[in-house]
Structures are given as structure tokens and as C-alpha cells.
Design an enzyme around this catalytic site. Structure first.
Site, short mmCIF file in Angstrom:
data_model
loop_
_atom_site.label_atom_id
_atom_site.label_comp_id
_atom_site.label_asym_id
_atom_site.label_seq_id
_atom_site.Cartn_x
_atom_site.Cartn_y
_atom_site.Cartn_z
N ASP A 63 -8.58 -9.95 10.79
CA ASP A 63 -8.89 -10.13 9.22
C ASP A 63 -9.34 -11.96 9.21
O ASP A 63 -9.20 -12.22 10.23
CB ASP A 63 -7.90 -9.74 8.34
CG ASP A 63 -6.46 -10.27 8.82
OD1 ASP A 63 -6.54 -11.11 9.82
OD2 ASP A 63 -5.40 -9.64 8.69
N ASP A 132 5.45 -6.34 2.55
CA ASP A 132 5.10 -5.24 1.87
C ASP A 132 4.51 -4.01 2.64
O ASP A 132 4.11 -2.92 2.12
CB ASP A 132 4.21 -5.50 0.60
CG ASP A 132 2.75 -6.03 1.31
OD1 ASP A 132 2.65 -6.36 2.50
OD2 ASP A 132 2.17 -6.46 0.44
N HIS A 134 2.17 -4.28 4.63
CA HIS A 134 0.29 -4.21 4.75
C HIS A 134 0.20 -4.46 6.48
O HIS A 134 1.09 -5.08 7.05
CB HIS A 134 -0.33 -5.35 4.10
CG HIS A 134 -0.13 -6.82 4.51
ND1 HIS A 134 0.13 -7.74 3.56
CD2 HIS A 134 0.16 -7.42 5.63
CE1 HIS A 134 0.37 -8.95 4.23
NE2 HIS A 134 0.47 -8.72 5.48
N GLU A 139 -3.59 -4.18 1.77
CA GLU A 139 -2.42 -4.28 1.11
C GLU A 139 -1.89 -2.84 0.35
O GLU A 139 -2.54 -2.02 0.68
CB GLU A 139 -2.75 -4.90 -0.17
CG GLU A 139 -3.21 -6.55 0.11
CD GLU A 139 -1.93 -7.68 0.37
OE1 GLU A 139 -0.95 -7.13 1.09
OE2 GLU A 139 -2.19 -8.66 0.22
P1 PGA Z 1 3.71 -12.99 9.67
O1 PGA Z 1 2.54 -12.16 8.80
O2 PGA Z 1 3.43 -12.90 11.05
O3 PGA Z 1 3.01 -14.34 9.49
O4 PGA Z 1 4.82 -12.66 9.11
C1 PGA Z 1 2.42 -10.80 9.34
C2 PGA Z 1 1.63 -10.04 8.41
O5 PGA Z 1 1.18 -10.46 7.02
O6 PGA Z 1 0.56 -9.05 8.75
#
Ligand code: PGA
Length: 256
Positions: A63, A132, A134, A139
Site C-alpha cells: 500500500d 481493527d 485490517h 479497512e
Molecule cells: P503497525 O501497523 O505495524 O505500525 O502496527 C500495522 C498495520 O496497520 O497494518
């Protein structure tokens, strides 16, 4: 699914690094799907220290924010070059990261999908997980069959990611993300999660019902999904003793 629970992020990372290193040794022209965020930083450091041969490896990132210039310190282009690519012998022509400044985003996304297919498909897709649930920036309520496309971040994700920016108001609202359908086509998915803030999402992903509200739950449908998590992220798993028992009794030929 294989759930590997380790005492610390460092030990979980070492196992993930060994899984990737083995793939690159067995298949020097492997196609890797890569992730950003705080979770894989240690992994990239470990992979750099392993001095692997990246000369024939192709990568596709999950992404990117829309509207940040690639040199912006919080762009995922910048993240990937700083944390991994500039330290290894990868051919820049083999690096693919969604272009958050593409003039025609739907056309760019269709082309990204086509490039993944032309490369022969992703051998191993690295994933983090949002609080959450994702994966990528898919999302909650993302279609479980979605392809690479534009998404709008939730308020929670923007809050979670504000720590990387000066303030929440600087976090972009829109992103390009590989879809859940795209991720599911990878031959192996390797999800890393560390810390108590991920415990609820991990428990739902591994042991909850499959639902678009927690996109990571779709990994229950993946034939080769590995979760490499630390103790804190495992704390809400009902069967954590079983996952440890399985890992401790892996036959020698399955060990990494
Ligand atoms: P993080 O993010 O590794 O910074 O916790 C993970 C994500 O949002 O997929």
C-alpha cells in the site's frame, strides 16, 4: 494456519526472517509482497544483516498513501528504501510500490494487478495487522474479494498512524492498497503482530468468525497462512497452549 507464538518481537522476527531467507535461497527469483509500519522494521534489519542475494528478487508493496511525494519521510516509498532496499542488492526495476501520485488511480491499480500476474504471482506476502484487523489498508467492511484500489482510512487508523506524522491532521485520508483478493492469491502469507494492542485483532483473526468487519479473518481460508506473534499479541487466543504445543513438536523437516 500456523500460529507461532514467541516470547518477544525479536524472537518472532528471527523466525520470520528465517522463513524469508529460506525462500530466497530456494527460489532466488522469488516474488515478495512487502509491508510497512512499525512491525516489520526489525525484520528488515534482520534480513539486511543476513546478507541475502536480492539481485533476482521482485517485490510488490501492499500500500501507499495518496498525495505524499515519494521522498516524504512518511511515504512508504521512503520507508522501504530507508529500511530495506538501499541496504541490499535489489534491482530498482524489480521494486513495485503503489504510486500515490498516479494521475489515473484506477488505471494504475489495474496495471499493478497485471504486473503481479506477469511476475508469476506473489510467493510470500508479508502482512501486519491493524488494531481493527485490517491487512494492507483494507479497512473493516472491505470486500473480502477486493483487488488493488483506492481506500479511505478510518478515523482509528489515522489516529494509530498519527504517531509517525507531526499530527493527526497530516495523515492522508486516502490510500492505494492491494485488495484482500489480491493478498489471498499469494502462495504463502506471513503475518507479524507484536504487543497487547494487537491481541484483540489477532484473537478475532485466528479464532473468530470470518467477516469483513475484521479483514484478517479471511486468512482462515488461506491454505498456507503463518502468524508470527509475540506473547503480548497472543494473550486473547483461547488455544494458545495448543499453538505452542504444535510448534514445539514440529517434525525436524518442517523447522526453519
Ligand atoms: P503497525 O501497523 O505495524 O505500525 O502496527 C500495522 C498495520 O496497520 O497494518
Amino acid at each position: 494456519m500456523e500460529i507461532i507464538i514467541q516470547p518477544t518481537p525479536e524472537t518472532a522476527t528471527q523466525i520470520a526472517a528465517r522463513i524469508i531467507a529460506r525462500l530466497l535461497r530456494e527460489k532466488p527469483n522469488a516474488v515478495l509482497g512487502l509491508a510497512t509500519g512499525s512491525t516489520p522494521v526489525l525484520l528488515y534489519r534482520e534480513l539486511v544483516a543476513m546478507k541475502l542475494d536480492w539481485s533476482r528478487v521482485t517485490t510488490f508493496n501492499l500500500d501507499e498513501y495518496i498525495g505524499l511525494p515519494p521522498e516524504h519521510p512518511q511515504s512508504y516509498h521512503h520507508f522501504m528504501w530507508e529500511n530495506l532496499f538501499r541496504h541490499v542488492n535489489i534491482d530498482p526495476n524489480n521494486v513495485h510500490i503503489p504510486d500515490g501520485n498516479a494521475r489515473d488511480i484506477p488505471a494504475f491499480c489495474a496495471d499493478y494487478e497485471a504486473r503481479i500476474a506477469q511476475s508469476g504471482g506473489i510467493d510470500l506476502q508479508l502482512l501486519g495487522i491493524g488494531t481493527d484487523g485490517h491487512i494492507g489498508f483494507n479497512e473493516s467492511t472491505s470486500s473480502l474479494a477486493s483487488r488493488t484500489r483506492i481506500k479511505t482510512l478510518t478515523e482509528q487508523t489515522r489516529k494509530d498512524n498519527a504517531r509517525f506524522f507531526g499530527s493527526e491532521s497530516e495523515v492522508p485520508y486516502h490510500v492505494i492498497t492491494m485488495g484482500i483478493g489480491t493478498i489471498m492469491e499469494a502462495r504463502h502469507t506471513l503475518l507479524l503482530a507484536f504487543g497487547q494492542s494487537k491481541a484483540r485483532a489477532i484473537a478475532a483473526a485466528v479464532e473468530g468468525p470470518i467477516m469483513a468487519m475484521n479483514p484478517a479473518t479471511i486468512l482462515q481460508m488461506h491454505p498456507t497462512a503463518t502468524f508470527c506473534i509475540d506473547q503480548a499479541a497472543s494473550e486473547q487466543l483461547k488455544l494458545q497452549d495448543y499453538y505452542r504445543w504444535v510448534f514445539d513438536r514440529k517434525p525436524e523437516w518442517q523447522r526453519v
